[in-house]
Design a protein around this motif. Sequence first.
Motif, short mmCIF file in Angstrom:
data_model
loop_
_atom_site.label_atom_id
_atom_site.label_comp_id
_atom_site.label_asym_id
_atom_site.label_seq_id
_atom_site.Cartn_x
_atom_site.Cartn_y
_atom_site.Cartn_z
N LEU A 105 10.23 20.64 64.64
CA LEU A 105 9.65 21.98 64.63
C LEU A 105 10.57 22.97 65.33
CD1 LEU A 105 7.36 23.94 64.05
CD2 LEU A 105 6.26 23.18 66.18
N ILE A 144 13.47 23.82 63.02
CA ILE A 144 13.05 24.72 61.93
C ILE A 144 12.87 26.14 62.43
CG2 ILE A 144 11.19 25.19 60.29
CD1 ILE A 144 10.74 22.15 60.15
N LEU A 145 12.25 26.29 63.60
CA LEU A 145 12.03 27.62 64.17
C LEU A 145 13.34 28.31 64.50
CD1 LEU A 145 8.98 26.97 66.53
CD2 LEU A 145 8.98 28.18 64.35
N SER A 158 15.04 29.36 61.25
CA SER A 158 14.32 30.48 60.65
C SER A 158 14.59 31.78 61.40
CB SER A 158 12.81 30.20 60.63
OG SER A 158 12.53 29.02 59.92
N SER A 202 9.48 32.80 52.68
CA SER A 202 9.20 32.19 53.98
C SER A 202 10.40 31.37 54.45
CB SER A 202 7.96 31.29 53.89
OG SER A 202 7.78 30.56 55.08
N LEU A 228 10.46 29.69 57.21
CA LEU A 228 9.94 28.44 57.76
C LEU A 228 9.80 27.37 56.68
CD1 LEU A 228 7.15 29.68 60.21
CD2 LEU A 228 9.30 28.58 60.82
N LEU A 229 9.22 27.74 55.55
CA LEU A 229 9.02 26.77 54.48
C LEU A 229 10.34 26.34 53.86
CD1 LEU A 229 6.99 25.18 52.79
CD2 LEU A 229 6.88 27.12 51.22
N ALA A 281 12.08 24.04 56.30
CA ALA A 281 11.29 22.81 56.48
C ALA A 281 11.53 21.85 55.33
CB ALA A 281 9.81 23.15 56.60
N LEU A 284 3.66 19.27 59.91
CA LEU A 284 4.47 20.48 59.93
C LEU A 284 4.33 21.27 58.62
CD1 LEU A 284 7.76 19.32 61.70
CD2 LEU A 284 5.83 20.58 62.64
N ILE A 340 2.75 24.96 58.51
CA ILE A 340 3.53 26.10 58.01
C ILE A 340 2.79 26.82 56.89
CG2 ILE A 340 5.64 26.72 56.76
CD1 ILE A 340 7.08 24.57 58.40
N THR A 400 1.70 30.67 57.73
CA THR A 400 2.37 31.73 56.97
C THR A 400 1.53 32.23 55.81
OG1 THR A 400 3.48 30.07 55.56
CG2 THR A 400 4.63 30.80 57.54
#
Length: 275
Positions: A56, A59-60, A63, A78, A80-81, A84, A140, A144, A148
């Motif tokens: 996580l 990914i953060l 992003s 997105s 994040l997606l 991920a 996760l 997400i 989102t």
Amino acid sequence: MSADQAQSLPPVQRPAQGVKRSFASFRAISALILREMSTRYGRSPGGYVWAIMEPLGGILLLSLGFSLVMRTPDLGNSFLLFYATGVLPFSLYVTLSGNVMRSLLFSKSLLQYPAVTWADAVIARFILTALTQLMVMFILIAGILLVTKTRVILEFNPIVISVLLSMLLGTGVGVLNCAMFGLFPVWAQVWSIVNRPLFIASGIFFLIDNMPSAVQNVLWWNPVAHVVSLMRTGFYPTYRTEFVNITFVLTVGIVTLFLGIVLVKRYHRDILNNR
């Protein structure tokens, strides 16, 4: 003692020779899994929380960093997606291959007992790592999508195939490296150097289809890049790629797994005695 008393005693029961326990392999694998769970997750504060926080956090950071220089990711809206779907299958492969590679050394003391075999140690690490990573992936992705509020039409077929191929690759490479690392200790450093560019070369930050043909021809030989691209087709229905070759990934996974099993079966005693 009189003769009559001796005759009245029950006959002496001798221990049976060569009697095998029921489900011996299942018992050994279960014990190894419980031992590793307590060792890896039971002694550190947070336990399984860190297994979720590590990917996580990656990914953060990705992003946040790329959102400062790009308005939208290569697919969807997105960050994040998008990251991920690249980080999680890659993390499944890396974590599985690394843990399986060290399975014999981790269970070296228990492998001295006849009831525990090298296959039990490998299978136990595979099961625990795979289940943990799948749990992390599910939590996760679900989180997400919920946070989102991204509208995604999931295609489970490519997602499941991508996960299975990632697990096959991780297990095959892990078992092969288990033999190589045991026979040649310097191999751990060599593999670490060779494996470092894989994070960039697997298409986590970008779409390989957008790269020039010369770059695609080089990255095609990286089986993890096929897994990442296939995973994204399950989250982005409009994304269609000609880069993915499932047969190639399947062949690499099966060949590495076969070679690893042959080498570990042949040299596992030498590996345990030399380490």
